[in-house]
Design a protein around this motif. Structure first.
Motif, PDB file in Angstrom:
ATOM      1  N   PHE A  45      31.465  40.634  44.774  1.00 15.34           N
ATOM      2  CA  PHE A  45      32.327  40.280  45.639  1.00 15.34           C
ATOM      3  C   PHE A  45      31.939  39.544  46.684  1.00 15.34           C
ATOM      4  N   GLU A  46      30.499  39.735  47.219  1.00 16.19           N
ATOM      5  CA  GLU A  46      29.961  38.712  48.062  1.00 16.19           C
ATOM      6  C   GLU A  46      29.878  37.546  47.751  1.00 16.19           C
ATOM      7  N   SER A  47      29.296  37.497  46.405  1.00 18.64           N
ATOM      8  CA  SER A  47      29.016  36.210  46.016  1.00 18.64           C
ATOM      9  C   SER A  47      30.353  35.238  45.707  1.00 18.64           C
ATOM     10  N   ARG A  48      31.346  35.716  45.651  1.00 21.28           N
ATOM     11  CA  ARG A  48      32.579  35.107  45.238  1.00 21.28           C
ATOM     12  C   ARG A  48      33.358  34.858  46.783  1.00 21.28           C
ATOM     13  N   ASP A  64      32.042  60.094  51.526  1.00 23.65           N
ATOM     14  CA  ASP A  64      32.434  58.680  50.989  1.00 23.65           C
ATOM     15  C   ASP A  64      33.692  58.975  50.051  1.00 23.65           C
ATOM     16  N   PRO A  65      34.776  58.093  50.392  1.00 20.10           N
ATOM     17  CA  PRO A  65      35.862  58.392  49.338  1.00 20.10           C
ATOM     18  C   PRO A  65      35.707  57.341  47.889  1.00 20.10           C
ATOM     19  N   GLY A  66      34.664  56.673  47.802  1.00 15.44           N
ATOM     20  CA  GLY A  66      34.305  55.981  46.770  1.00 15.44           C
ATOM     21  C   GLY A  66      35.483  54.755  46.437  1.00 15.44           C
ATOM     22  N   ILE A  67      36.305  54.568  47.310  1.00 18.83           N
ATOM     23  CA  ILE A  67      37.361  53.426  46.967  1.00 18.83           C
ATOM     24  C   ILE A  67      37.190  52.246  48.131  1.00 18.83           C
ATOM     25  N   PHE A  68      37.294  51.183  47.582  1.00 19.05           N
ATOM     26  CA  PHE A  68      37.214  49.941  48.202  1.00 19.05           C
ATOM     27  C   PHE A  68      38.549  48.913  48.095  1.00 19.05           C
ATOM     28  N   ALA A  69      39.010  48.504  49.055  1.00 20.86           N
ATOM     29  CA  ALA A  69      39.880  47.626  48.965  1.00 20.86           C
ATOM     30  C   ALA A  69      39.353  46.360  48.821  1.00 20.86           C
ATOM     31  N   VAL A  70      39.802  45.399  47.961  1.00 21.63           N
ATOM     32  CA  VAL A  70      39.300  44.176  47.737  1.00 21.63           C
ATOM     33  C   VAL A  70      40.353  42.989  47.996  1.00 21.63           C
ATOM     34  N   TYR A  71      39.818  42.311  48.919  1.00 23.51           N
ATOM     35  CA  TYR A  71      40.907  41.263  49.381  1.00 23.51           C
ATOM     36  C   TYR A  71      40.835  39.769  48.502  1.00 23.51           C
ATOM     37  N   PHE A  72      41.318  40.073  47.414  1.00 23.92           N
ATOM     38  CA  PHE A  72      41.579  38.836  46.593  1.00 23.92           C
ATOM     39  C   PHE A  72      42.806  38.345  47.448  1.00 23.92           C
ATOM     40  N   PRO A  78      42.461  33.344  40.624  1.00 21.03           N
ATOM     41  CA  PRO A  78      41.421  33.140  39.569  1.00 21.03           C
ATOM     42  C   PRO A  78      40.270  34.076  39.846  1.00 21.03           C
ATOM     43  N   ARG A  79      39.815  34.606  40.746  1.00 22.38           N
ATOM     44  CA  ARG A  79      38.752  35.583  40.753  1.00 22.38           C
ATOM     45  C   ARG A  79      39.171  36.838  40.140  1.00 22.38           C
ATOM     46  N   VAL A  80      40.381  37.136  40.110  1.00 30.80           N
ATOM     47  CA  VAL A  80      41.000  38.467  39.405  1.00 30.80           C
ATOM     48  C   VAL A  80      40.443  38.251  37.865  1.00 30.80           C
ATOM     49  N   ALA A  81      40.871  37.155  37.470  1.00 34.56           N
ATOM     50  CA  ALA A  81      40.595  37.144  35.975  1.00 34.56           C
ATOM     51  C   ALA A  81      38.990  37.080  35.561  1.00 34.56           C
ATOM     52  N   GLU A  82      38.344  36.363  36.568  1.00 36.54           N
ATOM     53  CA  GLU A  82      36.912  36.159  36.384  1.00 36.54           C
ATOM     54  C   GLU A  82      36.445  37.669  36.583  1.00 36.54           C
ATOM     55  N   TYR A  83      36.666  38.458  37.516  1.00 36.08           N
ATOM     56  CA  TYR A  83      36.493  39.835  37.579  1.00 36.08           C
ATOM     57  C   TYR A  83      36.527  40.608  36.330  1.00 36.08           C
ATOM     58  N   SER A  84      38.076  40.457  35.684  1.00 29.42           N
ATOM     59  CA  SER A  84      38.302  41.153  34.539  1.00 29.42           C
ATOM     60  C   SER A  84      37.442  40.631  33.257  1.00 29.42           C
ATOM     61  N   SER A  85      36.882  39.359  33.045  1.00 28.38           N
ATOM     62  CA  SER A  85      36.034  38.815  32.058  1.00 28.38           C
ATOM     63  C   SER A  85      34.562  39.705  32.268  1.00 28.38           C
ATOM     64  N   ILE A  86      34.363  39.988  33.403  1.00 26.48           N
ATOM     65  CA  ILE A  86      33.041  40.385  33.502  1.00 26.48           C
ATOM     66  C   ILE A  86      32.947  42.205  33.751  1.00 26.48           C
ATOM     67  N   PHE A  87      33.973  42.732  34.031  1.00 29.58           N
ATOM     68  CA  PHE A  87      34.025  44.247  34.277  1.00 29.58           C
ATOM     69  C   PHE A  87      35.112  44.921  33.629  1.00 29.58           C
ATOM     70  N   GLU A  88      35.839  44.230  32.851  1.00 30.13           N
ATOM     71  CA  GLU A  88      36.926  45.095  31.998  1.00 30.13           C
ATOM     72  C   GLU A  88      37.001  44.491  30.616  1.00 30.13           C
ATOM     73  N   ASP A  89      37.780  45.444  29.845  1.00 25.62           N
ATOM     74  CA  ASP A  89      37.840  45.022  28.449  1.00 25.62           C
ATOM     75  C   ASP A  89      39.344  44.366  28.620  1.00 25.62           C
ATOM     76  N   GLY A  90      39.697  43.935  27.343  1.00 20.33           N
ATOM     77  CA  GLY A  90      40.960  43.261  27.022  1.00 20.33           C
ATOM     78  C   GLY A  90      42.186  43.820  27.651  1.00 20.33           C
TER      79      GLY A  90
END
Length: 115
Positions: A45-48, A64-72, A78-90
């Motif tokens: 997130f920081e690098s992007r 620690d609730p272990g949840i983060f809001a991410v301000y895309f 386009p960073r959502v698609a990049e995130y998905s390609s790195i951290f998620e399956d299809g």
């Protein structure tokens, strides 16, 4: 000093838009150890240039609730698609589901659930 953690509802009210949240679980085999995926995500997130903050579910009182809001910039960022390609399956499922999962909370569904 105590840290103020906004609830998911407070963030949704403040932002008044669709939001992305990532939930980090603590795998049973790693109790007491840091979730290895969490720092990897926060570094990404920081690098992007993405702002993020700890978020709590309604009624959370401590720890620690272990949840983060991410301000895309929204689901079409386009960073959502990049995130998905790195951290998620299809299908959008986490590559390590016992560690983390990104969730999109649409403003429409969130506000409907509140009524």
């Amino acid at each position: 000093m105590a840290k103020i953690v906004k609830t998911i509802d407070e963030i949704m009210i403040q932002e008044n838009r669709d939001m992305l949240f990532v939930r980090f679980d603590q795998p049973p085999t790693r109790r007491g150890l840091p979730n290895p995926s969490r720092q990897r995500h926060l570094d990404w997130f920081e690098s992007r240039g993405l702002r993020y903050e700890l978020a709590a579910p309604k009624g959370w009182l401590e720890g620690d609730p272990g949840i983060f809001a991410v301000y895309f910039d929204g689901p079409d960022d386009p960073r959502v698609a990049e995130y998905s390609s790195i951290f998620e399956d299809g299908t959008g499922k986490s590559l390590i589901p016992e560690d983390y999962q990104m969730l999109i909370v649409t403003y429409a569904s969130w506000s409907q659930d509140r009524s």
